[in-house]
Enzyme design. Structure first.
Site, PDB file in Angstrom:
ATOM      1  N   ASP A  41       1.059  -1.875   8.892  1.00  0.00           N
ATOM      2  CA  ASP A  41       0.620  -2.126   7.509  1.00  0.00           C
ATOM      3  C   ASP A  41       0.865  -0.923   6.596  1.00  0.00           C
ATOM      4  OD1 ASP A  41      -0.509  -4.481   8.677  1.00  0.00           O
ATOM      5  OD2 ASP A  41      -2.382  -3.405   9.067  1.00  0.00           O
ATOM      6  N   GLU A 252      -1.324 -13.112   3.319  1.00  0.00           N
ATOM      7  CA  GLU A 252      -2.008 -11.806   3.316  1.00  0.00           C
ATOM      8  C   GLU A 252      -1.008 -10.733   2.903  1.00  0.00           C
ATOM      9  OE1 GLU A 252      -3.280 -11.200   7.384  1.00  0.00           O
ATOM     10  OE2 GLU A 252      -1.239 -10.903   8.096  1.00  0.00           O
TER      11      GLU A 252
HETATM   12  O1  FUB Z   1      -3.612  -4.869  10.621  1.00  0.00           O
HETATM   13  C1  FUB Z   1      -4.547  -5.905  10.565  1.00  0.00           C
HETATM   14  C2  FUB Z   1      -4.041  -7.026   9.720  1.00  0.00           C
HETATM   15  O2  FUB Z   1      -2.831  -7.522  10.247  1.00  0.00           O
HETATM   16  C3  FUB Z   1      -3.697  -6.650   8.299  1.00  0.00           C
HETATM   17  O3  FUB Z   1      -4.798  -6.453   7.476  1.00  0.00           O
HETATM   18  C4  FUB Z   1      -2.830  -7.779   7.954  1.00  0.00           C
HETATM   19  O4  FUB Z   1      -2.102  -7.625   6.784  1.00  0.00           O
HETATM   20  C5  FUB Z   1      -1.971  -7.905   9.195  1.00  0.00           C
HETATM   21  O5  FUB Z   1      -0.892  -7.021   9.160  1.00  0.00           O
END
Ligand code: FUB
Length: 349
Positions: A41, A252
């Site tokens: 991320d 997301e």
């Molecule tokens: O790293 C945890 C979660 O996985 C992140 O918040 C999301 O965007 C995904 O990459």
């Protein structure tokens, strides 16, 4: 791994094998930027002429996998700095630990950072002691920390993946949200409803998709200056993308960048493993869907950031080259190229 994550992960591996074959004629294959710990991320920024990367710090905590991503059980952040895009990425040590966040329970997920008025701000999602994701903020006089967390989450914040965009006029906006394990769907009615596990469920497929949220930040960068609004993404006919449109709808990992006078909202489509984007003439949108930035990488999650550095554009992202495991990821960077009209050329990783 639960069954639908498993099917999607195997599908993404097959995609990646064929994409890699097709991409063999591409320029040098990006290498993991960090090899001694797992990182994911990556939110990259240029502060004072230098690149700083604010990633998640993946660890093996032996928490069993589930559909809500319990196995992504991260506990601290390390910040990396690069003098040049070709690295190396220097690890500046622990910048914030979950035990030093007064309101936190578990799972420190994807962070971001901003700089204003001589202070660096680290924004992070973490579950509170009731297992509800909220977004917190911590401050430091150094881009690499250590950061000191505020006593409480940002009032009115929820869900995950904060991305703070500073516009040319000095106004800052936080984009946030993530469905399924990111809990965005649970806030759909305005009240928290823990029974919504993935999205709005059966019967809602032909309704508009759930939207990421955006809120302008107050000048102190610690609180929202307004109630969060929907980040609407429209199709080519000006209609909001539908919940069933899983190749295009927001899942997301929001990011915002400006190119010329246009605002580019980019994000992950989650279970279809794409990085996609839309364009608008306002930071609030609505954004018109424009296409895919990056096809699936190895691994289940896909998450990115985009920066300009020394006149070129770069995308930071992750895959699972080092571990082969969905929750132990490694960050990478490569150049982002555009067509003459500003549209982004699709990357075959
Ligand atoms: O790293 C945890 C979660 O996985 C992140 O918040 C999301 O965007 C995904 O990459």
């Amino acid at each position: 791994m639960s069954s639908h994550y498993k099917i999607a992960f195997i599908a993404s591996l097959f995609c990646c094998i064929s994409y890699n074959v097709a991409a063999q004629s591409n320029a040098a294959k990006p290498k993991p930027l960090v090899k001694d710990i797992y990182t994911a991320d990556p939110s990259a920024h240029v502060f004072d002429g230098k690149i700083y990367i604010y990633p998640s710090h993946d660890v093996e905590s032996n928490v069993p996998e589930d559909d809500e991503g319990a196995h992504f059980n991260m506990r601290d952040y390390h910040i990396f700095s690069m003098d040049d895009i070709n690295g190396p990425a220097k690890d500046n040590g622990v910048a914030l630990d979950v035990k030093d966040i007064p309101w936190a329970g578990r799972q420190l997920w994807a962070p971001d950072a901003a700089f204003k008025n001589g202070t660096y701000y680290l924004y992070f999602p973490v579950k509170d002691k009731k297992d509800v994701f909220k977004i917190g903020v911590a401050t430091s006089k150094s881009p690499t920390g250590p950061f000191k967390a505020e006593a409480n989450p940002i009032p009115g914040s929820y869900s995950i993946d904060p991305a703070v965009f500073m516009d040319k006029d000095g106004k800052a906006y936080m984009y946030f949200g993530g469905i399924w394990g990111g809990q965005l769907q649970r806030w759909h009615t305005g009240n928290y409803d823990a029974s919504l596990k993935t999205d709005l469920g059966k019967g809602h497929e032909n309704e508009p998709a759930l939207n990421a949220k955006v809120a302008r930040m107050k000048d102190d960068m610690l609180v929202f200056d307004e109630a969060p609004k929907d980040v609407i993404i429209l199709d080519e006919n000006g209609k909001p993308l539908l919940a069933s449109d899983s190749n295009r709808r927001f899942f997301e990992g929001a990011w915002m960048h400006r190119f010329g006078d246009k605002y580019y909202f980019s994000y992950s489509t989650g279970d279809t493993h794409l990085l996609a984007y839309g364009v608008s003439s306002s930071p609030y949108g609505p954004f018109t869907y424009k296409g895919v930035i990056m096809k699936p990488v190895t691994g289940w999650t896909t998450h990115h950031s985009i920066i300009e550095f020394k006149g070129k554009w770069y995308i930071f992202y992750h895959d699972v080259e080092l571990s082969g495991k969905t929750h132990l990821r490694n960050i990478k960077v490569r150049e982002l190229l555009r067509e003459a009209d500003g549209s982004i050329k699709t990357i075959e990783p």
